[in-house]
Motif scaffolding. Sequence first.
Motif, short mmCIF file in Angstrom:
data_model
loop_
_atom_site.label_atom_id
_atom_site.label_comp_id
_atom_site.label_asym_id
_atom_site.label_seq_id
_atom_site.Cartn_x
_atom_site.Cartn_y
_atom_site.Cartn_z
N LYS A 91 0.61 -1.59 0.19
CA LYS A 91 -0.09 0.32 0.48
C LYS A 91 0.91 1.60 0.53
O LYS A 91 0.43 2.12 -0.29
N ARG A 92 2.16 1.39 0.65
CA ARG A 92 3.38 2.00 0.63
C ARG A 92 3.59 2.69 -0.20
O ARG A 92 5.21 3.25 -0.44
N SER A 93 3.67 1.64 -1.37
CA SER A 93 4.77 1.86 -2.54
C SER A 93 4.44 3.28 -3.25
O SER A 93 3.37 3.75 -3.39
N ARG A 94 5.39 3.92 -4.00
CA ARG A 94 5.72 5.11 -4.54
C ARG A 94 6.41 4.29 -5.64
O ARG A 94 7.31 3.74 -5.42
N LEU A 95 5.95 5.20 -6.74
CA LEU A 95 6.81 5.14 -8.17
C LEU A 95 7.88 5.47 -8.42
O LEU A 95 9.26 5.36 -9.16
N GLY A 96 7.69 7.15 -8.09
CA GLY A 96 8.41 7.92 -7.85
C GLY A 96 8.65 9.40 -6.98
O GLY A 96 7.07 8.96 -6.26
N GLY A 97 9.62 9.84 -7.00
CA GLY A 97 9.40 11.55 -6.18
C GLY A 97 10.29 12.14 -6.18
O GLY A 97 11.30 11.81 -7.20
N SER A 98 11.22 13.14 -5.79
CA SER A 98 11.82 13.87 -5.72
C SER A 98 12.13 15.20 -4.19
O SER A 98 11.15 14.52 -3.91
N GLY A 99 12.55 15.67 -3.94
CA GLY A 99 12.82 16.30 -3.24
C GLY A 99 14.72 17.05 -2.98
O GLY A 99 15.67 17.07 -3.65
N VAL A 100 14.58 17.98 -2.36
CA VAL A 100 16.14 18.82 -2.07
C VAL A 100 17.02 18.62 -0.98
O VAL A 100 16.40 18.34 0.14
N ALA A 101 18.33 17.14 -1.82
CA ALA A 101 18.95 17.43 -0.71
C ALA A 101 20.29 17.84 -0.14
O ALA A 101 20.54 18.84 -1.04
N ASN A 102 20.60 18.25 0.89
CA ASN A 102 21.82 19.52 2.30
C ASN A 102 22.77 18.26 1.09
O ASN A 102 23.28 17.67 2.19
N ILE A 103 23.74 18.54 0.47
CA ILE A 103 24.71 17.66 -0.15
C ILE A 103 25.79 18.86 0.16
O ILE A 103 26.17 19.78 -0.02
N LYS A 104 27.29 18.19 1.62
CA LYS A 104 28.55 19.42 1.74
C LYS A 104 29.42 19.29 0.91
O LYS A 104 30.71 18.66 1.81
N LEU A 105 28.99 19.09 -0.37
CA LEU A 105 29.83 19.67 -1.36
C LEU A 105 30.32 20.98 -1.85
O LEU A 105 29.32 21.74 -2.59
N ALA A 106 31.40 21.88 -2.68
CA ALA A 106 31.18 23.04 -3.06
C ALA A 106 31.27 23.15 -4.14
O ALA A 106 30.54 23.77 -5.64
N ASP A 107 31.69 22.05 -5.15
CA ASP A 107 32.05 21.63 -6.26
C ASP A 107 30.57 20.90 -6.96
O ASP A 107 30.30 20.36 -6.46
N PRO A 108 30.16 21.87 -7.78
CA PRO A 108 28.56 21.07 -7.91
C PRO A 108 28.77 19.82 -8.63
O PRO A 108 27.28 19.05 -8.80
N ALA A 109 29.66 19.38 -9.34
CA ALA A 109 29.70 18.01 -9.87
C ALA A 109 29.79 17.00 -9.08
O ALA A 109 29.23 15.72 -9.40
N ALA A 110 30.71 16.83 -8.30
CA ALA A 110 31.22 15.72 -6.61
C ALA A 110 29.30 16.09 -6.13
O ALA A 110 29.55 14.92 -5.61
N ALA A 111 28.85 17.50 -5.89
CA ALA A 111 27.82 17.40 -5.25
C ALA A 111 26.75 16.26 -6.10
O ALA A 111 25.91 15.89 -5.39
#
Length: 308
Positions: A166-186
């Motif tokens: 019942k709690r299954s989801r096909l997909g989703g989205s959200g914003v995460a805090n990634i502690k890296l300055a370089d955008p490619a590495a983050a």
Amino acid sequence: MFGKKRGDSPGYEDNAALDGFGGYQPSDSSGYTPAPETPTSTPEPEKPAKQPMSRSGRRAMYGFFATLGVIAVAALANNGDRSSESSAPTPRAPIVYTPSPQVIAPPVTEGWQSVAGKDGVYAYDVPPNWTPKPGTIHGWEKGTQVPGITMVASAFVGEGYCPQEKRSRLGGSGVANIKLADPAAAAKKAVDDLAVSAYNPEDGPLTANITAEPPQTTEFTLGTGKKVPASIVLAEVVTPPGACGAHRALVGVIAPQLGEASAALAVYSGQDAPGGADRELILKILKTYRGVPEADRKTITPPPSTLR
């Protein structure tokens, strides 16, 4: 959601609009109540011998029991009335719930819906069949084999798509805090954290096969209109079939260059069930991620709802 070994669960979810990345507080144990000690047996006193009753005594006894019977009938009648009165349900006063104010932003994609982050500083758009839940925090907890990830400003698609879960989801989205300055590495770290945590058991084994594409260079528009460098990373995930039958998913992340850490938007979706997001749609969602000008932010208070 696709390929989830832990009962196809979407991970943990907190519906409160929290300011930070919350955790869990284990409940206290209920303890036990010791059984009372069994009293030692005490010999009963000897009963006096019965004495014959006189005729006048028997008449008095009959009269006493007759009177007692009348009193008992009256008492039962009164008790019955009180019982019927007390058994009637007491009406409850309705509870009025007033939601907290929300900051919204207009979508930039025609026919889509926007999902605004805290205070409306940033936003992204999702298709009409997605369900925005901007006040929901969701993700996967860190385990012995998985890194875990926490996301805010959430949206979901295909909730309950699998009848077995019942709690299954096909997909989703959200914003995460990634502690890296370089955008490619983050972006690469966010893709790895989500793919490994969502599509493997938290205590292993790590059965998901994750293939990441090279980073794509792009731009992110701040609320002031200034553009900063950003990177997009896509990855394909393949796992053995689970209870819901799906075994292939796509994960995409865009990470802007914002200083010492990046607020990365992640989008994930199963590929073996209808209604999800394919590669083209995931890229389209990622590219709507933007800063919101202050003039476009609008604070609304949802109408109160009555809980009965």
